[in-house]
Every structure is written in C-alpha cells, then in structure tokens.
Motif scaffolding. Structure first.
Motif, PDB file in Angstrom:
ATOM      1  N   PHE A 138       4.579   5.725  -3.414  1.00 13.81           N
ATOM      2  CA  PHE A 138       3.400   6.540  -3.134  1.00 13.81           C
ATOM      3  C   PHE A 138       2.427   6.429  -4.299  1.00 13.81           C
ATOM      4  O   PHE A 138       2.833   6.198  -5.433  1.00 13.81           O
ATOM      5  CB  PHE A 138       3.803   8.005  -2.925  1.00 13.81           C
ATOM      6  CG  PHE A 138       4.747   8.194  -1.777  1.00 13.81           C
ATOM      7  CD1 PHE A 138       4.259   8.407  -0.507  1.00 13.81           C
ATOM      8  CD2 PHE A 138       6.113   8.143  -1.965  1.00 13.81           C
ATOM      9  CE1 PHE A 138       5.119   8.562   0.558  1.00 13.81           C
ATOM     10  CE2 PHE A 138       6.979   8.295  -0.905  1.00 13.81           C
ATOM     11  CZ  PHE A 138       6.480   8.508   0.360  1.00 13.81           C
ATOM     12  N   CYS A 139       1.146   6.638  -4.002  1.00  9.31           N
ATOM     13  CA  CYS A 139       0.144   6.562  -5.067  1.00  9.31           C
ATOM     14  C   CYS A 139       0.088   7.895  -5.823  1.00  9.31           C
ATOM     15  O   CYS A 139       0.678   8.880  -5.402  1.00  9.31           O
ATOM     16  CB  CYS A 139      -1.219   6.219  -4.479  1.00  9.31           C
ATOM     17  SG  CYS A 139      -1.876   7.468  -3.380  1.00  9.31           S
ATOM     18  N   THR A 140      -0.631   7.905  -6.934  1.00  7.99           N
ATOM     19  CA  THR A 140      -0.686   9.105  -7.763  1.00  7.99           C
ATOM     20  C   THR A 140      -1.189  10.307  -6.985  1.00  7.99           C
ATOM     21  O   THR A 140      -0.627  11.398  -7.064  1.00  7.99           O
ATOM     22  CB  THR A 140      -1.643   8.876  -8.948  1.00  7.99           C
ATOM     23  OG1 THR A 140      -1.503   7.542  -9.390  1.00  7.99           O
ATOM     24  CG2 THR A 140      -1.359   9.830 -10.066  1.00  7.99           C
ATOM     25  N   GLU A 141      -2.275  10.108  -6.253  1.00 11.84           N
ATOM     26  CA  GLU A 141      -2.887  11.230  -5.535  1.00 11.84           C
ATOM     27  C   GLU A 141      -1.914  11.807  -4.525  1.00 11.84           C
ATOM     28  O   GLU A 141      -1.758  13.019  -4.422  1.00 11.84           O
ATOM     29  CB  GLU A 141      -4.167  10.780  -4.823  1.00 11.84           C
ATOM     30  CG  GLU A 141      -5.376  10.646  -5.720  1.00 11.84           C
ATOM     31  CD  GLU A 141      -5.373   9.346  -6.495  1.00 11.84           C
ATOM     32  OE1 GLU A 141      -4.499   8.483  -6.224  1.00 11.84           O
ATOM     33  OE2 GLU A 141      -6.226   9.179  -7.381  1.00 11.84           O
ATOM     34  N   CYS A 142      -1.254  10.919  -3.773  1.00  9.83           N
ATOM     35  CA  CYS A 142      -0.328  11.416  -2.764  1.00  9.83           C
ATOM     36  C   CYS A 142       0.862  12.105  -3.429  1.00  9.83           C
ATOM     37  O   CYS A 142       1.350  13.109  -2.923  1.00  9.83           O
ATOM     38  CB  CYS A 142       0.157  10.284  -1.876  1.00  9.83           C
ATOM     39  SG  CYS A 142      -1.117   9.709  -0.759  1.00  9.83           S
ATOM     40  N   ASP A 143       1.331  11.546  -4.544  1.00 12.10           N
ATOM     41  CA  ASP A 143       2.447  12.163  -5.248  1.00 12.10           C
ATOM     42  C   ASP A 143       2.132  13.619  -5.550  1.00 12.10           C
ATOM     43  O   ASP A 143       2.897  14.531  -5.221  1.00 12.10           O
ATOM     44  CB  ASP A 143       2.691  11.377  -6.541  1.00 12.10           C
ATOM     45  CG  ASP A 143       3.792  11.985  -7.391  1.00 12.10           C
ATOM     46  OD1 ASP A 143       4.579  12.770  -6.848  1.00 12.10           O
ATOM     47  OD2 ASP A 143       3.856  11.663  -8.584  1.00 12.10           O
ATOM     48  N   SER A 183       0.835  -1.200   0.000  1.00 13.80           N
ATOM     49  CA  SER A 183       0.000   0.000   0.000  1.00 13.80           C
ATOM     50  C   SER A 183       0.869   1.249   0.000  1.00 13.80           C
ATOM     51  O   SER A 183       2.061   1.204   0.286  1.00 13.80           O
ATOM     52  CB  SER A 183      -0.913  -0.006   1.225  1.00 13.80           C
ATOM     53  OG  SER A 183      -0.136  -0.089   2.384  1.00 13.80           O
ATOM     54  N   CYS A 184       0.222   2.356  -0.340  1.00 11.56           N
ATOM     55  CA  CYS A 184       0.905   3.644  -0.414  1.00 11.56           C
ATOM     56  C   CYS A 184       1.508   3.971   0.943  1.00 11.56           C
ATOM     57  O   CYS A 184       0.851   3.837   1.975  1.00 11.56           O
ATOM     58  CB  CYS A 184      -0.100   4.709  -0.825  1.00 11.56           C
ATOM     59  SG  CYS A 184       0.480   6.384  -0.630  1.00 11.56           S
ATOM     60  N   HIS A 185       2.754   4.439   0.930  1.00 13.76           N
ATOM     61  CA  HIS A 185       3.438   4.706   2.199  1.00 13.76           C
ATOM     62  C   HIS A 185       2.779   5.854   2.964  1.00 13.76           C
ATOM     63  O   HIS A 185       2.877   5.920   4.179  1.00 13.76           O
ATOM     64  CB  HIS A 185       4.899   5.034   1.921  1.00 13.76           C
ATOM     65  CG  HIS A 185       5.726   5.191   3.160  1.00 13.76           C
ATOM     66  ND1 HIS A 185       6.044   4.127   3.968  1.00 13.76           N
ATOM     67  CD2 HIS A 185       6.262   6.281   3.747  1.00 13.76           C
ATOM     68  CE1 HIS A 185       6.756   4.556   4.987  1.00 13.76           C
ATOM     69  NE2 HIS A 185       6.910   5.847   4.890  1.00 13.76           N
ATOM     70  N   ALA A 186       2.104   6.750   2.250  1.00 15.03           N
ATOM     71  CA  ALA A 186       1.539   7.911   2.933  1.00 15.03           C
ATOM     72  C   ALA A 186       0.108   7.664   3.400  1.00 15.03           C
ATOM     73  O   ALA A 186      -0.217   7.848   4.558  1.00 15.03           O
ATOM     74  CB  ALA A 186       1.585   9.126   2.020  1.00 15.03           C
ATOM     75  N   CYS A 187      -0.766   7.220   2.480  1.00 12.79           N
ATOM     76  CA  CYS A 187      -2.183   7.174   2.839  1.00 12.79           C
ATOM     77  C   CYS A 187      -2.684   5.755   3.018  1.00 12.79           C
ATOM     78  O   CYS A 187      -3.859   5.551   3.305  1.00 12.79           O
ATOM     79  CB  CYS A 187      -3.016   7.890   1.781  1.00 12.79           C
ATOM     80  SG  CYS A 187      -3.082   7.022   0.226  1.00 12.79           S
ATOM     81  N   ALA A 188      -1.831   4.760   2.845  1.00  9.96           N
ATOM     82  CA  ALA A 188      -2.177   3.358   3.068  1.00  9.96           C
ATOM     83  C   ALA A 188      -3.228   2.840   2.098  1.00  9.96           C
ATOM     84  O   ALA A 188      -3.833   1.806   2.333  1.00  9.96           O
ATOM     85  CB  ALA A 188      -2.639   3.115   4.500  1.00  9.96           C
TER      86      ALA A 188
END
Ligand SMILES: [Zn+2]
Ligand SMILES: [Zn+2]
Ligand SMILES: [Zn+2]
Ligand SMILES: [Zn+2]
Ligand SMILES: [Zn+2]
Ligand SMILES: [Zn+2]
Lengths: 328, 446
Positions: free
Chosen positions: B426-431, B388-393
């Motif tokens: 990280f996912c696109t949104e978090c990026d 999962s994304c490191h920031a938002c899981a």
C-alpha cells in the motif's frame, strides 16, 4: 448544480448467485450478461452527461476484489484501433471492464467458487480510491498529470449493485467502512438486484444518506439506475428518490445470531449476548457473580422477548407511546 | 505558528517567582507576565537558554524542518507530516484492553487569568473553540461515552452541563460565550469535588475521568486539596491537566497519582495536540495499575442494553419522555416503550441503557485494530512487486525517492507498506488512511 461528479461502482460478481438469478423460474430472470450490458449503458450515460465526470469500477469476486476500471488511470491498451461507430471513451470502458471480468472469472477455480464474496475489499478500495482523488498529493508526479482540483469533486458517491446475502463475519469491517464513508461525506447507494435484503447494506445507505432499493422489476434495471442513480447528489435533493422508512437498529447476539431487543453486553469487548453468561466467549473475561444474579432476575422476560420477536421485523405501531409526559 | 512564544518562555527562566512576588499589583494590570517579559528581554537577552522541564520532550516543529537542495520547504514539511502520522499509528499497537464506556468531566478555568492574550485571540476564546472541537471528536471516537462540564469561576465550582451522551447538549452549554465570562480566582478543590460528586454513582467498568483546562497559577481552596487528591485516587478518577501558563506542582501531582496526563501548552498548536491526545480510549491496564488498592474491584461487567426501534418521521406524533415535545421521529425503549429523541441514552422511565447497534459497532475498531503495515525498504527482497497500490491503484515509484533522506522510523524510501497478513503493498497515503479512518485492510478484509 452542474458540478462534475464521481461515482465508484461496486459490482457483486458472485458466479453462483448470478447463476441462481438467471434461472427461468425467477419472476424476472436476469443473467450476468444482460446485467453487465445494462450497467455499462448506465455508466456510459454517466460519462457522457458531463465531460469532467469520473468513474471507477470495482468487482467483488469470491474471495477477492479487483479494480476493473478507473478514469484516472486510462487504459494502457492502445492495441485495438477501435470501431469508428462507437464513442471512444465508451468503448474503452466497455472493453476494459468486460475483458477484466472475463479474466477474473476464468481464473476462479471450483474450490474458490464458494469463498465468501470480497465485498469488504471492494468497498475499502473504493474508499481509498476516493480518498486519493480527493486529496491529490504532490508525490503523484510519476506519469499521471492527473492532479485534480479537489474542489471539482463534490459529493463523491459509491453505488453497490448487490446479489449476495449478508455475511455475518463481515459485519465489523462493513460498519467500519460505513463510518469512514460518513467521515469523508461519501454517499453509499445500494441497489439489491437478487437475493434477500441485506441489513448491513441497508444500514450503509441509511447512515450515509444514500438510498437502498430492492429491485423487484429486474427487467427495469437500466431504467431504475438512470432514474435514481444517475442524478448527482446535488440534484437528488430536488427529487423524490426512494428511501427506506424502517431501519432495524436491533442487533444480533453473538451466540445464536438471534435478533434481540434487550441484550447483555460485555463491557470490555462489547460482544452482545441474548442471556447473561458467566464468561465472555469473545474475550474470555469473567463477569462478577453479583451481576449475574442481578441480571438473572430479568432473564425470563428477556428470553421471552428475544424468542418472541426474533425475525419479526414489523415496526411496532407507536400507538402505545402517548405516555404521560414526565417532568424531570 | 508564532515562534516567538517559545523564545519568550526560554528567556524568562523564573517567571513563577516573579509573578508570585508582584501578585499584589498583578490583579490590577492583569498582564503582569507580558510586562515582566519585556523588561527582562532587555536585561538578560538570550543569556539563559535553559528550557523548562516541560519543554524538554517537545520538539519544536520549526527546529526539525530543513530546506532541501532547491531551497524549498514543501518536501520537508510533507516528510514531517507523514512521519508524525506514521509514528502516531505505530504507537498504540500493544494496548489491547481499552475502556470503551467513558465518563468525562471537563473543568474549564473561567478565572480572570483566562483573559490573558498570550494565545490568540485570548486563552478563554481559544479554550472554548478547542473544547468544542474536542467534544465533537471525542464523541465520534467514544460513542458510548458521556461528558459533563464544570466551570471554575470566582472561587466556586459551577455546573455548566450535566453528564450527557448527546454532543449537542454538551456543546449548547458552552455555545453562549457571554454566560461564561471569566471572573475572579479559580478553585481547583471546589471544582474537582463537584465533578467527583457527580461521578460517584457510576459503575466500575466505566472510566471516570476529569480533564482540567487550567490557565491560572493559583487556586483558592476552602480546605486541603491533598485530601481531595486522596479521594480521587480512592474513587479511581483519572485527572488530566492541560495547563496554559506553567507547571503547578499540585496539578502535576494530581495527574501522576491518578494516572492522568499532564501537559503545559507551549503554543496554540501544542495546546490542541495535548487536548486531542486524550481522545482515544485509554488502555485499561494503566488504569488498574494506578488505582493500586482498588484494583481488586472488577473492571469488567455484563451490561444490560436495549436496542430501540427507530420510528420514521411519517409515524403519528407522540410526546417524547426526554423533552415532552410532540414529534414523529424517535426511538422506542424496547422494555417500556417510552419514546426518546436520541440514542445512546438511559431511558428516562425504566433506566435501561438504550443504544443502537451502529453505536456499538463504532467502538469495535478500538478493540480490533488493523495490524500496522511494515515498511518495504528495498526492491530486491522477494520477486513479485505490484506496480500499484493495492487499495487506490496509485502507481509506485520505480526508484527510491531522491529527497527521502530520513529512512528511519519505519518510513519506506520507496513508499511501500506491506500488510503482514495478506502481503499486499500500500502507498503512504492509504497506509495512514486505512489505519486512521477505515480500520479495515482492503487486502484481507479484516
Ligand atoms: Zn444468543
Ligand atoms: Zn468480552
Ligand atoms: Zn425529547
Ligand atoms: Zn424504558
Ligand atoms: Zn494507495
Ligand atoms: Zn491485509
């Protein structure tokens, strides 16, 4: 008024600070264990007070930060059948958080123990997480079915339970996090449980409209959490929540970390110095001699002020300000 | 988005000449262009598809959108948005030195041509609305900057507001629409000279910028406007123009010679894009190159600044020096103890620049940006892949997305973007969120 609310809790889990906090010579010793018990009781209250309330818990460990629990990614462990005496959601939160914290604390070896606390990471993760639940995207199709209506998430807030002192290196990232919280209209509440006041978190609470409380009666932690942090921001407007009246907006110079009233600022990188310097130590810019000569005229006074007022954060009384009004 | 606009422009390939020719009766009908256009539409039809020069670099968003297999536009639109955002955050990676302390004068065209309705509701109303949004966003990103406003109306330059670092002061000047009612012809020279005059005293390390929102195709000048251009170059004033009608040579020349940006708005959205491109602090390198002869002047300096004490609203009331009003809250100048209402400002008594430390901190992210994340293209390379994304899981997709046809331009087909420092995904949104808003990598905390 009774809209569901989201709360992201950041637990400061520095082993050394918690050890100091539990020493019996403190006025009100508080151990990590009893701290966690009280926090979990508070979080259970939050979940129980409304079915739609959501929750995320982040842990700041030395040198890293971890998401411990979030209500949109429900626990994957279906192994333990659960005790019939406990409300199931409470049990999930409690067991998940406690086991994750134990795992993480186990994995820290002695060399890492003194690493700076990962508060910035936890804070930015909380921001990213809130950003995610505020803007559910169609791309989260995978297995979630957790597409939430953004309208059901008003005023998300972040609660920081802090025990560690300020880290001067994390000033810029913390300020950046504060500004993004402002942009997303996230309130940051801070409850300082142990250690000296932190200026950064004071500013975080002030700039986002949250409250900063230094907890003196640490035996009353749960009561304090319930009284001032459980009500949703909408309700809180009607209550007298403790706020700070004096906020220090003075800055620390980059050279000696002195608090300065009047500083000298590099126009290129905005580094702050307590006295005129010929070359910026941050970006290596050379300043023109003429400026230095001009500013040197102020130096005796500025230096005196910097030394005289360093660390005395008492707010000056505004008595001397009844100045004659000056029509422009 | 009304696609008709672009077609219209493409049709009337020589509208400049037309308008100049019938400029006599233009003042009477006011909408000469619109009428010309309808006449010509019948005559020429779509025969001349030759676009204007300023249209060449503008890709119309409706041209690039294509339906997917299911005939739906949503994925295509989402793709387009994501790609645009990523392109934007990848662009300014190399510029390091930015001008943090900016002084900008916005020159608003208040001539009759602003009543043209080719932008909804009118050019005038739209400009005011965008100017307001621009000012708010500009101050958000340039907290130490100051903005002044000048209007061009009836052949004169008109000072609408003094240079001010307080967004509320600036917004107030354009809040009363009836005071800005368009009239007469614009005068570029008068307005620019007025703006130039109010920037003469500024220190060299701060930028001097003029932004002209220009709806006319003519200017009524008392003298030679090229001399004004000469003086702007000497004073290192950067002039940018957003034209609403068409390209005027003298405007283009102003922008080119002073290092500013020139653009012709094709439609409402493009107008806003052109304006908002001017919000991030400009790279300083470009400025000194454009200045040429003046480059030996120092562009860095040491500034003396005061950090005030904030008085709570429970303190006894006192008069402020800026408005002479009795109030409790405020800030005390650390040098002369005068009380001011708002920071940042220059102390009215002793002239010291008063800022609060958060104001300085708000600019730091321009100076220390987060490194761009690299798109992870395949799952094979390396072994450890977070679920999962490191920031938002948010969990990552296991297989490449079916609909992602465009893998170019730094897009990851599996939606993973990796920090070069901490190697977290990280996912696109978090990026996008991290680079656009947070300015701090959750993995490395920098
Ligand atoms: Zn110093
Ligand atoms: Zn510097
Ligand atoms: Zn005032
Ligand atoms: Zn003063
Ligand atoms: Zn993410
Ligand atoms: Zn990183």
């Amino acid at each position: 008024m009774d809209q569901p609310s989201h709360i992201s809790v950041i637990l400061d889990l520095s082993p050394s600070q918690w050890h100091l906090s539990s020493l019996p010579q403190n006025p009100y010793p508080l151990s990590l264990k009893s701290f966690l018990a009280q926090v979990l009781a508070f979080l259970n209250l939050h979940i129980a007070s409304k079915h739609e309330n959501t929750l995320a818990i982040f842990g700041a460990f030395p040198g890293k930060s971890v998401m411990l629990y979030s209500s949109t990614d429900p626990a994957s462990d279906s192994s333990d059948s659960g005790s019939p005496n406990i409300y199931r959601p409470f049990e999930i939160v409690d067991s998940r958080v406690v086991t994750r914290i134990e795992e993480e604390l186990e994995s820290i070896d002695d060399s890492q123990e003194e690493a700076p606390i990962g508060l910035v990471g936890a804070l930015t993760k909380a921001l990213c997480y809130i950003n995610r639940i505020k803007h559910p995207t169609p791309s989260t199709q995978s297995n979630g079915t957790t597409v939430e209506d953004p309208a059901t998430l008003p005023d998300p807030r972040i609660l920081i339970l802090s025990v560690s002192p300020d880290l001067s290196t994390s000033y810029i990232p913390i300020m950046n996090s504060i500004f993004s919280a402002q942009k997303l209209k996230i309130i940051i509440d801070v409850c300082k449980i142990y250690g000296p006041d932190t200026v950064f978190l004071e500013q975080a609470a002030h700039l986002t409209g949250g409250s900063y409380v230094y907890l003196e009666r640490r035996d009353a932690l749960l009561q304090h959490l319930v009284m001032s942090h459980l009500p949703s921001p909408a309700l809180r407007k009607l209550m007298a929540v403790p706020t700070q009246d004096k906020i220090d907006f003075r800055a620390a110079c980059f050279c000696h970390k002195n608090i300065v009233d009047v500083g000298f600022v590099c126009s290129v990188c905005l580094s702050i110095f307590c006295r005129p310097v010929a070359v910026c130590t941050t970006c290596r810019t050379k300043f023109p001699m003429s400026t230095l000569r001009r500013l040197d005229a102020y130096l005796p006074r500025a230096a005196k002020q910097a030394n005289g007022t360093a660390k005395t954060s008492a707010p000056p009384t505004p008595t001397a300000t009844g100045l004659p009004s000056t029509p422009r | 988005m009304p696609p008709r606009q672009a077609d219209d422009y493409a049709d009337e390939s020589d509208s400049d000449i037309d308008i100049l020719e019938d400029s006599g009766n233009r003042s009477k009908k006011g909408k000469g262009k619109a009428i010309d256009r309808s006449k010509k539409d019948k005559g020429k039809g779509k025969s001349s598809e030759q676009p204007y020069a300023w249209e060449a670099s503008y890709t119309r968003s409706w041209d690039t959108v294509q339906e997917d297999e299911a005939g739906s536009l949503t994925t295509a639109v989402a793709d387009l948005l994501a790609r645009n955002r990523r392109r934007r955050l990848l662009a300014p990676a190399d510029a390091i030195r930015r001008t943090i302390i900016r002084h900008l004068i916005i020159i608003l065209d208040l001539s009759l041509s602003m009543l043209d309705r080719d932008m909804r509701p009118t050019r005038f109303d739209l400009s005011l609305e965008y100017a307001r949004e621009f000012i708010v966003e500009w101050f958000d990103q340039n907290p130490l900057g100051q903005i002044g406003l000048v209007g061009m109306r009836a052949g004169l330059g008109e000072r609408l507001s003094e240079m001010s670092g307080n967004p509320q002061d600036v917004l107030k000047a354009i809040s009363e629409r009836h005071r800005l009612e368009p009239a007469g012809e614009p005068s570029l020279q008068n307005a620019i000279e007025m703006a130039r005059g109010s920037m003469g005293h500024l220190p060299t390390h701060s930028s001097r910028e003029i932004l002209i929102i220009f709806g006319s195709l003519t200017t009524v000048d008392p003298g030679n406007i090229l001399e004004t251009l000469e003086r702007c170059v000497q004073d290192r004033i950067r002039v940018s123009v957003v034209a609403l009608a068409a390209e005027m040579k003298v405007c283009r020349e102003f922008c080119d010679k002073t290092g500013g940006q020139f653009g012709v708005a094709m439609n409402e959205g493009h107008f806003k894009d052109l304006l908002f491109e001017l919000i991030p602090p400009p790279a300083q390198r470009a400025l000194s190159r454009a200045a040429g002869a003046g480059a030996n002047k120092p562009d860095a300096d040491l500034m003396m600044m005061g950090f005030p004490v904030r008085l709570p609203d429970t303190s006894p009331p006192a008069l402020c020096v800026c408005h002479s009003e009795l109030k409790s809250e405020g800030f005390l100048c650390p040098r002369c103890s005068a009380k001011v209402c708002d920071v940042p400002t220059d102390c009215d008594i002793c002239g010291l620049m008063i800022v609060s430390s958060p104001h300085l901190a708000r600019s730091y992210h321009h100076l220390f940006p987060v490194k761009p994340y690299q798109a992870v293209t395949t799952l094979e390379e390396g072994s450890a892949f977070a679920k999962s994304c490191h920031a938002c899981a948010r969990s990552f997709p296991d297989a490449p997305l079916a609909s992602s046809t465009a893998t170019a331009e730094g897009m990851s087909p599996i939606g993973r973007y990796r920090c070069p420092d901490c190697q977290h995904d990280f996912c696109t949104e978090c990026d996008v969120f991290i680079h656009d808003v947070v300015h701090c990598c959750p993995g490395c905390g920098k």
